[in-house]
Enzyme design. Structure first.
Site, PDB file in Angstrom:
ATOM      1  CD  GLU A  27      -3.174  -0.171   0.037  1.00  0.00           C
ATOM      2  OE1 GLU A  27      -2.986  -0.020  -1.415  1.00  0.00           O
ATOM      3  OE2 GLU A  27      -3.483  -1.603   0.238  1.00  0.00           O
ATOM      4  CG  ASP A  30       0.887   2.938  -7.267  1.00  0.00           C
ATOM      5  OD1 ASP A  30       0.859   3.505  -5.388  1.00  0.00           O
ATOM      6  OD2 ASP A  30      -0.287   2.707  -8.020  1.00  0.00           O
ATOM      7  N   GLY A 114     -12.377   2.063  -1.412  1.00  0.00           N
ATOM      8  CA  GLY A 114     -10.742   1.946  -2.123  1.00  0.00           C
ATOM      9  C   GLY A 114     -10.995   0.582  -2.350  1.00  0.00           C
ATOM     10  CB  SER A 116      -9.847   0.204  -7.737  1.00  0.00           C
ATOM     11  OG  SER A 116      -8.461   0.336  -7.332  1.00  0.00           O
ATOM     12  CB  SER A 118     -12.864   6.075 -10.479  1.00  0.00           C
ATOM     13  OG  SER A 118     -11.172   5.534  -9.197  1.00  0.00           O
ATOM     14  CD  GLU A 150      -8.202   8.019 -10.855  1.00  0.00           C
ATOM     15  OE1 GLU A 150      -8.993   6.739 -10.804  1.00  0.00           O
ATOM     16  OE2 GLU A 150      -8.613   7.730  -9.710  1.00  0.00           O
ATOM     17  CG  ASP A 162      -6.452   1.674  -8.132  1.00  0.00           C
ATOM     18  OD1 ASP A 162      -5.789   1.003  -6.752  1.00  0.00           O
ATOM     19  OD2 ASP A 162      -6.673   2.645  -7.365  1.00  0.00           O
TER      20      ASP A 162
HETATM   21  C1  GLA Z   1      -5.273   4.316  -4.351  1.00  0.00           C
HETATM   22  C2  GLA Z   1      -4.044   4.986  -5.400  1.00  0.00           C
HETATM   23  C3  GLA Z   1      -3.177   3.941  -6.155  1.00  0.00           C
HETATM   24  C4  GLA Z   1      -2.391   3.830  -4.871  1.00  0.00           C
HETATM   25  C5  GLA Z   1      -2.940   3.053  -3.339  1.00  0.00           C
HETATM   26  C6  GLA Z   1      -2.775   3.320  -2.475  1.00  0.00           C
HETATM   27  O1  GLA Z   1      -5.926   3.384  -5.075  1.00  0.00           O
HETATM   28  O2  GLA Z   1      -5.412   4.941  -6.597  1.00  0.00           O
HETATM   29  O3  GLA Z   1      -3.015   4.530  -6.896  1.00  0.00           O
HETATM   30  O4  GLA Z   1      -1.394   3.977  -4.821  1.00  0.00           O
HETATM   31  O5  GLA Z   1      -4.387   4.530  -3.176  1.00  0.00           O
HETATM   32  O6  GLA Z   1      -1.577   2.538  -2.419  1.00  0.00           O
END
Ligand code: GLA
Length: 353
Positions: A27, A30, A114, A116, A118, A150, A162
């Site tokens: 987490e 990236d 959280g 994803s 999007s 994004e 994501d």
């Molecule tokens: C969001 C971002 C990802 C990543 C996570 C944290 O989901 O879109 O790119 O940075 O937070 O790990």
């Protein structure tokens, strides 16, 4: 629920879908060129697309029951439409021609947890446009275009976790990804383990401002260490020379990358769970992206029998927690943990079990 035909008085030309994702480890690594380990979840977003009869796009969201008329020559659309419009504009900037379209969107990926939602919308939209227009796009290219949409049109300076997960992962495996090289491996889950995801019921309020700030702190840490990105160090001791708070931010990223690398070599569910617990502590204490509700939920999960480990998942500041549990016990464990969580005054929800 309405369908494409009812909204647009015609049949769609193509349909495409993409899943949401849950990140098991890695987490906030990236955007530091690091390592991540997500899997896809059963919930997904479906788009149906046809040609528009005029020179405007029309975007319909079944969940929001909202139909938007989008003029391609005007400033970017807002809300859910910004993701679709963003994808179209990114394609156009890359030299592709996108005619005016009608698009119908429906999704079971919960928003703000959280998972994803999007990225699932971006990847589904790009997949749909790929088949409608016969575009020569790989799944990796789709992830990269989704990320650009994004960043440029939704205002979150995100990494590629994501979109790569939504474009390349499946629900039966973990996707081990090096976000710098995009080298990846499809890996089995730890033997005998399954996954539970519970939403904390706390919306990710400060998400985008806190997120962009964390990213800037990491970049400052890398600059002060004289490296390109925090991925370039593996010894957490190196962070100790930095001033607080970037010392702790860097320590999280370095130790988190190490945890992903340890998990990717094929370890037991027990060991994997311990890495998840350590990841949560690091996100809470060093990275400071947890909130009391997430800590309470993680604590309950970690103390529920047959749970190997648990942590917040996604950007933090609210949203969901993921647990690695004994396979076959997912439902019972999720129910037990949720009841206990709601008994202490929260309003959680089981998302995957
Ligand atoms: C969001 C971002 C990802 C990543 C996570 C944290 O989901 O879109 O790119 O940075 O937070 O790990």
């Amino acid at each position: 629920m309405m369908d494409f035909q009812q909204i647009f008085n015609a049949a769609p030309e193509v349909e495409a879908s993409a899943p949401g994702r849950v990140n098991l480890l890695g987490e906030h690594t990236d955007y530091n060129d690091g390592f991540v380990l997500p899997t896809a979840i059963p919930q997904h977003t479906i788009v149906s697309i046809g040609y528009s009869p005029n020179d405007h796009h029309h975007f319909y969201s079944a969940e929001l029951e909202e139909l938007l008329d989008v003029n391609p020559t005007e400033p970017t659309a807002q809300g859910f439409a910004s993701y679709i419009d963003g994808c179209i504009r990114v394609l156009e900037a890359a030299g592709y021609t996108v005619p005016p379209i009608n698009i119908f969107v429906t999704s079971s990926v919960s928003i703000g947890s959280g998972l994803s939602s999007s990225a699932a919308l971006e990847v589904a939209t790009l997949r749909g446009l790929r088949s409608l227009l016969n575009l020569d796009l790989t799944d990796v290219k789709i992830a990269q275009f989704g990320q650009q949409a994004e960043i440029q049109y939704a205002g979150v300076n995100c990494g590629i976790l994501d979109q790569m997960a939504c474009s390349l992962a499946d629900t039966e495996h973990m996707l081990f990804l090096d976000t710098r090289t995009l080298d990846r491996q499809i890996l089995p889950f730890p033997a005998g383990a399954g996954i539970v995801v519970i939403d904390s019921g706390v919306a990710r309020s400060l998400a985008s401002s806190g997120y962009n700030q964390r990213r800037a702190e990491c970049e400052a840490a890398a600059r002060q260490l004289g490296i390109k990105a925090l991925r370039d160090v593996s010894d957490p001791q190196l962070a100790e020379q930095l001033p607080d708070p970037i010392r702790r931010r860097a320590r999280h990223v370095i130790t988190e990358n190490n945890r992903v690398l340890q998990a990717a070599v094929g370890i037991s569910a027990q060991e994997f769970g311990e890495l998840m617990n350590a990841s949560h502590a690091s996100l809470r204490d060093d990275y400071e992206v947890s909130v009391p509700a997430l800590d309470a939920l993680v604590d309950i999960l970690q103390n529920t029998p047959d749970v190997f480990g648990a942590r917040l998942t996604g950007a933090g500041f609210g949203g969901a927690c993921v647990a690695l549990v004994t396979a076959g016990e997912e439902n019972a464990i999720a129910q037990t943990a949720l009841e206990q969580y709601n008994r202490v005054g929260y309003d959680g929800q089981i998302l995957v079990s």
